[in-house]
Motif scaffolding. Sequence first.
Motif, PDB file in Angstrom:
ATOM      1  N   VAL A 123      -4.079   2.580   1.772  1.00  0.00           N
ATOM      2  CA  VAL A 123      -3.169   1.432   1.676  1.00  0.00           C
ATOM      3  C   VAL A 123      -3.805   0.109   2.100  1.00  0.00           C
ATOM      4  N   GLN A 124      -4.925   0.153   2.813  1.00  0.00           N
ATOM      5  CA  GLN A 124      -5.543  -1.095   3.263  1.00  0.00           C
ATOM      6  C   GLN A 124      -5.999  -1.965   2.093  1.00  0.00           C
ATOM      7  N   TYR A 125      -6.325  -1.361   0.948  1.00  0.00           N
ATOM      8  CA  TYR A 125      -6.733  -2.156  -0.215  1.00  0.00           C
ATOM      9  C   TYR A 125      -5.587  -3.070  -0.660  1.00  0.00           C
ATOM     10  N   MET A 126      -4.400  -2.507  -0.706  1.00  0.00           N
ATOM     11  CA  MET A 126      -3.227  -3.290  -1.097  1.00  0.00           C
ATOM     12  C   MET A 126      -2.933  -4.375  -0.066  1.00  0.00           C
ATOM     13  N   ALA A 127      -2.955  -4.010   1.212  1.00  0.00           N
ATOM     14  CA  ALA A 127      -2.631  -4.967   2.271  1.00  0.00           C
ATOM     15  C   ALA A 127      -3.605  -6.140   2.278  1.00  0.00           C
ATOM     16  N   SER A 128      -4.887  -5.855   2.087  1.00  0.00           N
ATOM     17  CA  SER A 128      -5.900  -6.915   2.105  1.00  0.00           C
ATOM     18  C   SER A 128      -5.769  -7.818   0.890  1.00  0.00           C
ATOM     19  N   THR A 129      -5.381  -7.244  -0.240  1.00  0.00           N
ATOM     20  CA  THR A 129      -5.160  -8.040  -1.441  1.00  0.00           C
ATOM     21  C   THR A 129      -3.991  -8.998  -1.237  1.00  0.00           C
ATOM     22  N   TYR A 130      -2.891  -8.468  -0.706  1.00  0.00           N
ATOM     23  CA  TYR A 130      -1.737  -9.318  -0.405  1.00  0.00           C
ATOM     24  C   TYR A 130      -2.093 -10.399   0.617  1.00  0.00           C
ATOM     25  N   LEU A 131      -2.930 -10.052   1.593  1.00  0.00           N
ATOM     26  CA  LEU A 131      -3.319 -11.003   2.631  1.00  0.00           C
ATOM     27  C   LEU A 131      -3.894 -12.282   2.030  1.00  0.00           C
ATOM     28  N   MET A 132      -4.650 -12.134   0.949  1.00  0.00           N
ATOM     29  CA  MET A 132      -5.284 -13.290   0.320  1.00  0.00           C
ATOM     30  C   MET A 132      -4.403 -13.940  -0.744  1.00  0.00           C
ATOM     31  N   GLY A 133      -3.198 -13.447  -0.902  1.00  0.00           N
ATOM     32  CA  GLY A 133      -2.297 -14.012  -1.888  1.00  0.00           C
ATOM     33  C   GLY A 133      -2.600 -13.570  -3.302  1.00  0.00           C
ATOM     34  N   ALA A 134      -3.526 -12.617  -3.433  1.00  0.00           N
ATOM     35  CA  ALA A 134      -3.875 -12.083  -4.750  1.00  0.00           C
ATOM     36  C   ALA A 134      -2.886 -10.997  -5.143  1.00  0.00           C
ATOM     37  N   THR A 135      -3.000 -10.514  -6.366  1.00  0.00           N
ATOM     38  CA  THR A 135      -2.045  -9.540  -6.900  1.00  0.00           C
ATOM     39  C   THR A 135      -2.687  -8.168  -7.036  1.00  0.00           C
ATOM     40  N   PRO A 136      -2.139  -7.137  -6.388  1.00  0.00           N
ATOM     41  CA  PRO A 136      -2.640  -5.773  -6.605  1.00  0.00           C
ATOM     42  C   PRO A 136      -2.116  -5.228  -7.928  1.00  0.00           C
ATOM     43  N   VAL A 137      -2.994  -4.653  -8.704  1.00  0.00           N
ATOM     44  CA  VAL A 137      -2.620  -4.029  -9.975  1.00  0.00           C
ATOM     45  C   VAL A 137      -2.882  -2.534  -9.830  1.00  0.00           C
ATOM     46  N   PHE A 138      -1.815  -1.751  -9.865  1.00  0.00           N
ATOM     47  CA  PHE A 138      -1.940  -0.317  -9.618  1.00  0.00           C
ATOM     48  C   PHE A 138      -2.120   0.451 -10.927  1.00  0.00           C
ATOM     49  N   THR A 139      -2.978   1.450 -10.880  1.00  0.00           N
ATOM     50  CA  THR A 139      -3.222   2.276 -12.064  1.00  0.00           C
ATOM     51  C   THR A 139      -2.791   3.707 -11.786  1.00  0.00           C
ATOM     52  N   PRO A 140      -2.272   4.391 -12.798  1.00  0.00           N
ATOM     53  CA  PRO A 140      -1.805   5.766 -12.607  1.00  0.00           C
ATOM     54  C   PRO A 140      -2.949   6.731 -12.343  1.00  0.00           C
ATOM     55  N   MET A 141      -2.626   7.823 -11.688  1.00  0.00           N
ATOM     56  CA  MET A 141      -3.599   8.877 -11.431  1.00  0.00           C
ATOM     57  C   MET A 141      -3.634   9.844 -12.610  1.00  0.00           C
ATOM     58  N   LYS A 142      -4.661  10.674 -12.652  1.00  0.00           N
ATOM     59  CA  LYS A 142      -4.700  11.757 -13.625  1.00  0.00           C
ATOM     60  C   LYS A 142      -3.619  12.785 -13.283  1.00  0.00           C
ATOM     61  N   ALA A 143      -3.373  13.703 -14.167  1.00  0.00           N
ATOM     62  CA  ALA A 143      -2.357  14.734 -13.927  1.00  0.00           C
ATOM     63  C   ALA A 143      -2.693  15.560 -12.691  1.00  0.00           C
ATOM     64  N   ASP A 144      -4.005  15.727 -12.411  1.00  0.00           N
ATOM     65  CA  ASP A 144      -4.415  16.501 -11.231  1.00  0.00           C
ATOM     66  C   ASP A 144      -4.568  15.621  -9.996  1.00  0.00           C
ATOM     67  N   LEU A 145      -4.073  14.381 -10.074  1.00  0.00           N
ATOM     68  CA  LEU A 145      -4.111  13.386  -9.005  1.00  0.00           C
ATOM     69  C   LEU A 145      -5.513  12.865  -8.706  1.00  0.00           C
ATOM     70  N   GLY A 146      -6.454  13.080  -9.618  1.00  0.00           N
ATOM     71  CA  GLY A 146      -7.753  12.439  -9.506  1.00  0.00           C
ATOM     72  C   GLY A 146      -7.647  10.988  -9.945  1.00  0.00           C
ATOM     73  N   ILE A 147      -8.632  10.167  -9.573  1.00  0.00           N
ATOM     74  CA  ILE A 147      -8.641   8.759  -9.968  1.00  0.00           C
ATOM     75  C   ILE A 147      -8.993   8.653 -11.447  1.00  0.00           C
ATOM     76  N   ASP A 148      -8.177   7.929 -12.180  1.00  0.00           N
ATOM     77  CA  ASP A 148      -8.334   7.800 -13.633  1.00  0.00           C
ATOM     78  C   ASP A 148      -9.133   6.534 -13.939  1.00  0.00           C
ATOM     79  N   LEU A 149     -10.422   6.684 -14.193  1.00  0.00           N
ATOM     80  CA  LEU A 149     -11.295   5.544 -14.450  1.00  0.00           C
ATOM     81  C   LEU A 149     -10.966   4.860 -15.779  1.00  0.00           C
ATOM     82  N   LYS A 150     -10.547   5.637 -16.764  1.00  0.00           N
ATOM     83  CA  LYS A 150     -10.171   5.039 -18.054  1.00  0.00           C
ATOM     84  C   LYS A 150      -8.961   4.122 -17.891  1.00  0.00           C
TER      85      LYS A 150
END
Length: 369
Positions: A123-150
């Motif tokens: 969660v620190q990635y989101m918090a640090s992004t908000y800290l700078m006033g930037a926008t976090p863009v979240f991407t869905p996980m794979k079906a097996d909950l792995g990180i989906d690079l595509k």
Amino acid sequence: MKLDQMVRSVYPNLTPYTCSLADLPVEEMKQALGLEQVYKLSFNENPLGPSSKALNAMQQALSQLNLYPSSSGEAVQGKIAEKEGVLPENVILSNGADEMIILVAQTFLEPEDEAIIPEICFVQYMASTYLMGATPVFTPMKADLGIDLKAILQKITEKTKVIFLCNPNNPTGTVIPADELQAFIKQVPENVLVVIDEAYHEFADGDGYRSSVELVSDFANVFVIRTFSKIYSLAAARIGYGIGQAALVDAINHVRPPFNVNSIAQAGALASLDDAEHVAESRRINQFGKQLLCKTLDELGLSYLSSQANFVCVNTGKDGQEVFDRLAERGWIVRKLTGYGLNSSLRISIGRPEEMEAFVEVFKEVLSK
């Protein structure tokens, strides 16, 4: 006082770190539960404790608390550089990996920027992004909950400035195969920074995983974050580090506070890097506990994620809050994952062998009710 007219506009997106039961120190957990014995399996801490070499070095450093530490931590930088096959100018120290994430955000993010973050991640990635006033863009996980690079590649726009990845990932323990990660980075625009958080690097031992430090020399937009909190058991000392090309490190140094890593932490880190036996024993304890836990989960017919970290994410098949509460009543504190929408799942940190042997019996009992 009209506070809402005084604070920055990012204020509504930020909340103070408030400790739930799973976040408390053990002694406070005992008070909260009214129990004499509590086992904390919620924070991914190393149950072995610090290296004796580290403790001795830190004890000796106490006599010089009247003196400011090395601002850049040159000795630790040099030792890390030697160990990782990079140059000292490729290394920067921080007050834990959390501060390094914040420093990255302070260096590269502005209010009009976007940072891409997998939706089940630290969660620190989101918090640090908000800290700078930037926008976090979240991407869905794979079906097996792995990180989906595509999915991440599809979200890159002209506003994208940073991509945060955790490998092995917290709270899932899954890894991104090295060949897939390298192919991904080749497709990321050169003006987008790829931050790869390897807090659990030393525990990863499965096929397909390799550290991204080896990519730093070829990709100017790759920055790797590590910590001494996990395998080296120095969580309370607060010391982490980053590795990137010299220009990237220099940029972050422009916002890094002087003396951000205290002399006690530096002494402990330096000694820890020389204690291979402590690292090997930490890995052995972790492997034993993880194998025992997974064997129990198999016997119970529960699904769980294959983890290359020092924890396991398990789907209990029941209400996660209820299972958490029943375990807590017996003095066993784990981590709920309801904040990620995983309402039936728990993240269980690996403790000492005797703790894990006791835990699996309690776990069986709790799930049988």
